[in-house]
Motif scaffolding. Sequence first.
Motif, PDB file in Angstrom:
ATOM      1  N   MET A   1       0.839  -1.177   0.000  1.00 54.62           N
ATOM      2  CA  MET A   1       0.000   0.000   0.000  1.00 54.62           C
ATOM      3  C   MET A   1       0.888   1.246   0.000  1.00 54.62           C
ATOM      4  O   MET A   1       1.835   1.342   0.767  1.00 54.62           O
ATOM      5  N   GLN A   2       0.542   2.181  -0.858  1.00 54.75           N
ATOM      6  CA  GLN A   2       1.290   3.430  -0.928  1.00 54.75           C
ATOM      7  C   GLN A   2       0.809   4.381   0.164  1.00 54.75           C
ATOM      8  O   GLN A   2      -0.390   4.518   0.399  1.00 54.75           O
ATOM      9  N   ARG A   3       1.739   5.033   0.823  1.00 53.98           N
ATOM     10  CA  ARG A   3       1.390   5.984   1.883  1.00 53.98           C
ATOM     11  C   ARG A   3       0.903   7.291   1.278  1.00 53.98           C
ATOM     12  O   ARG A   3       1.460   7.780   0.308  1.00 53.98           O
ATOM     13  N   LEU A   4      -0.115   7.859   1.896  1.00 54.94           N
ATOM     14  CA  LEU A   4      -0.650   9.146   1.456  1.00 54.94           C
ATOM     15  C   LEU A   4      -0.044  10.299   2.228  1.00 54.94           C
ATOM     16  O   LEU A   4       0.142  11.389   1.688  1.00 54.94           O
ATOM     17  N   ALA A   5       0.254  10.051   3.507  1.00 53.23           N
ATOM     18  CA  ALA A   5       0.829  11.077   4.370  1.00 53.23           C
ATOM     19  C   ALA A   5       1.770  10.399   5.365  1.00 53.23           C
ATOM     20  O   ALA A   5       1.553   9.248   5.745  1.00 53.23           O
ATOM     21  N   VAL A   6       2.826  11.135   5.751  1.00 55.84           N
ATOM     22  CA  VAL A   6       3.867  10.551   6.602  1.00 55.84           C
ATOM     23  C   VAL A   6       4.280  11.525   7.705  1.00 55.84           C
ATOM     24  O   VAL A   6       4.049  12.728   7.612  1.00 55.84           O
ATOM     25  N   ARG A   7       4.911  10.965   8.744  1.00 51.57           N
ATOM     26  CA  ARG A   7       5.457  11.786   9.825  1.00 51.57           C
ATOM     27  C   ARG A   7       6.686  12.543   9.309  1.00 51.57           C
ATOM     28  O   ARG A   7       7.254  12.211   8.265  1.00 51.57           O
ATOM     29  N   ASP A   8       7.128  13.526  10.085  1.00 47.18           N
ATOM     30  CA  ASP A   8       8.299  14.319   9.685  1.00 47.18           C
ATOM     31  C   ASP A   8       9.548  13.453   9.539  1.00 47.18           C
ATOM     32  O   ASP A   8      10.342  13.663   8.624  1.00 47.18           O
ATOM     33  N   ILE A   9       9.707  12.477  10.406  1.00 49.50           N
ATOM     34  CA  ILE A   9      10.891  11.611  10.334  1.00 49.50           C
ATOM     35  C   ILE A   9      10.891  10.821   9.031  1.00 49.50           C
ATOM     36  O   ILE A   9      11.917  10.716   8.355  1.00 49.50           O
ATOM     37  N   THR A  10       9.737  10.301   8.651  1.00 52.28           N
ATOM     38  CA  THR A  10       9.631   9.540   7.402  1.00 52.28           C
ATOM     39  C   THR A  10       9.815  10.451   6.198  1.00 52.28           C
ATOM     40  O   THR A  10      10.493  10.085   5.234  1.00 52.28           O
ATOM     41  N   ALA A  11       9.220  11.639   6.245  1.00 48.41           N
ATOM     42  CA  ALA A  11       9.378  12.595   5.142  1.00 48.41           C
ATOM     43  C   ALA A  11      10.850  12.962   4.964  1.00 48.41           C
ATOM     44  O   ALA A  11      11.350  13.037   3.839  1.00 48.41           O
ATOM     45  N   ALA A  12      11.551  13.185   6.064  1.00 50.43           N
ATOM     46  CA  ALA A  12      12.984  13.497   5.998  1.00 50.43           C
ATOM     47  C   ALA A  12      13.755  12.336   5.394  1.00 50.43           C
ATOM     48  O   ALA A  12      14.645  12.533   4.559  1.00 50.43           O
ATOM     49  N   GLN A  13      13.405  11.123   5.784  1.00 52.76           N
ATOM     50  CA  GLN A  13      14.069   9.941   5.218  1.00 52.76           C
ATOM     51  C   GLN A  13      13.811   9.843   3.722  1.00 52.76           C
ATOM     52  O   GLN A  13      14.705   9.494   2.955  1.00 52.76           O
ATOM     53  N   MET A  14      12.592  10.159   3.304  1.00 46.71           N
ATOM     54  CA  MET A  14      12.249  10.116   1.878  1.00 46.71           C
ATOM     55  C   MET A  14      13.108  11.088   1.082  1.00 46.71           C
ATOM     56  O   MET A  14      13.429  10.838  -0.082  1.00 46.71           O
ATOM     57  N   LEU A  15      13.476  12.191   1.709  1.00 44.69           N
ATOM     58  CA  LEU A  15      14.297  13.209   1.052  1.00 44.69           C
ATOM     59  C   LEU A  15      15.782  13.047   1.383  1.00 44.69           C
ATOM     60  O   LEU A  15      16.595  13.872   0.992  1.00 44.69           O
ATOM     61  N   ASP A  16      16.120  11.992   2.127  1.00 42.39           N
ATOM     62  CA  ASP A  16      17.493  11.673   2.498  1.00 42.39           C
ATOM     63  C   ASP A  16      18.181  12.839   3.220  1.00 42.39           C
ATOM     64  O   ASP A  16      19.267  13.279   2.848  1.00 42.39           O
ATOM     65  N   MET A  17      17.486  13.334   4.255  1.00 47.91           N
ATOM     66  CA  MET A  17      18.059  14.415   5.056  1.00 47.91           C
ATOM     67  C   MET A  17      17.700  14.196   6.522  1.00 47.91           C
ATOM     68  O   MET A  17      16.737  13.486   6.826  1.00 47.91           O
ATOM     69  N   PRO A  18      18.454  14.813   7.418  1.00 53.15           N
ATOM     70  CA  PRO A  18      18.128  14.702   8.843  1.00 53.15           C
ATOM     71  C   PRO A  18      16.795  15.390   9.146  1.00 53.15           C
ATOM     72  O   PRO A  18      16.443  16.391   8.501  1.00 53.15           O
ATOM     73  N   PRO A  19      16.037  14.866  10.117  1.00 55.44           N
ATOM     74  CA  PRO A  19      14.759  15.488  10.481  1.00 55.44           C
ATOM     75  C   PRO A  19      14.892  16.965  10.869  1.00 55.44           C
ATOM     76  O   PRO A  19      13.996  17.761  10.568  1.00 55.44           O
ATOM     77  N   THR A  20      16.001  17.352  11.500  1.00 55.76           N
ATOM     78  CA  THR A  20      16.175  18.763  11.872  1.00 55.76           C
ATOM     79  C   THR A  20      16.269  19.650  10.633  1.00 55.76           C
ATOM     80  O   THR A  20      15.717  20.751  10.614  1.00 55.76           O
ATOM     81  N   GLN A  21      16.947  19.174   9.622  1.00 55.85           N
ATOM     82  CA  GLN A  21      17.047  19.945   8.378  1.00 55.85           C
ATOM     83  C   GLN A  21      15.687  20.008   7.680  1.00 55.85           C
ATOM     84  O   GLN A  21      15.300  21.059   7.168  1.00 55.85           O
ATOM     85  N   PHE A  22      14.960  18.916   7.693  1.00 51.72           N
ATOM     86  CA  PHE A  22      13.613  18.893   7.114  1.00 51.72           C
ATOM     87  C   PHE A  22      12.726  19.927   7.789  1.00 51.72           C
ATOM     88  O   PHE A  22      12.080  20.737   7.133  1.00 51.72           O
ATOM     89  N   ARG A  23      12.718  19.925   9.127  1.00 51.59           N
ATOM     90  CA  ARG A  23      11.898  20.877   9.880  1.00 51.59           C
ATOM     91  C   ARG A  23      12.311  22.323   9.604  1.00 51.59           C
ATOM     92  O   ARG A  23      11.471  23.218   9.514  1.00 51.59           O
ATOM     93  N   ARG A  24      13.615  22.570   9.469  1.00 51.67           N
ATOM     94  CA  ARG A  24      14.088  23.919   9.172  1.00 51.67           C
ATOM     95  C   ARG A  24      13.589  24.370   7.800  1.00 51.67           C
ATOM     96  O   ARG A  24      13.149  25.513   7.619  1.00 51.67           O
ATOM     97  N   LEU A  25      13.627  23.483   6.806  1.00 48.88           N
ATOM     98  CA  LEU A  25      13.147  23.829   5.473  1.00 48.88           C
ATOM     99  C   LEU A  25      11.633  24.059   5.467  1.00 48.88           C
ATOM    100  O   LEU A  25      11.136  24.915   4.736  1.00 48.88           O
TER     101      LEU A  25
END
Length: 65
Positions: A1-25
Motif C-alpha cells: 500500500m502506498q502511503r498518502l501522508a507521513v510523519r516528519d521523520i519519514t518525510a525526511a528519510q524520503m528526502l534523504d536528510m536529517p529530520p532537523t534539516q527537514f523541519r528547518r526547510l
Amino acid sequence: MQRLAVRDITAAQMLDMPPTQFRRLVADGALPPPTRIAGLERWRVDQLQAILSGEAAKPNEDFEL
C-alpha cells in the motif's frame, strides 16, 4: 500500500536528510507545512513528490540547504 501522508521523520528519510534539516526547510517555507489529521501532523506524499519533480517549485526563490 502506498502511503498518502507521513510523519516528519519519514518525510525526511524520503528526502534523504536529517529530520532537523527537514523541519528547518518547512519553517523557512521551502517545503510544505504539515496537514493535521486527528491532532497529528502529517506531510502529504504527493506534495513532497511535486517539489522533487519541479511541479511545485517556485522559480524566483532560493533556499539554502
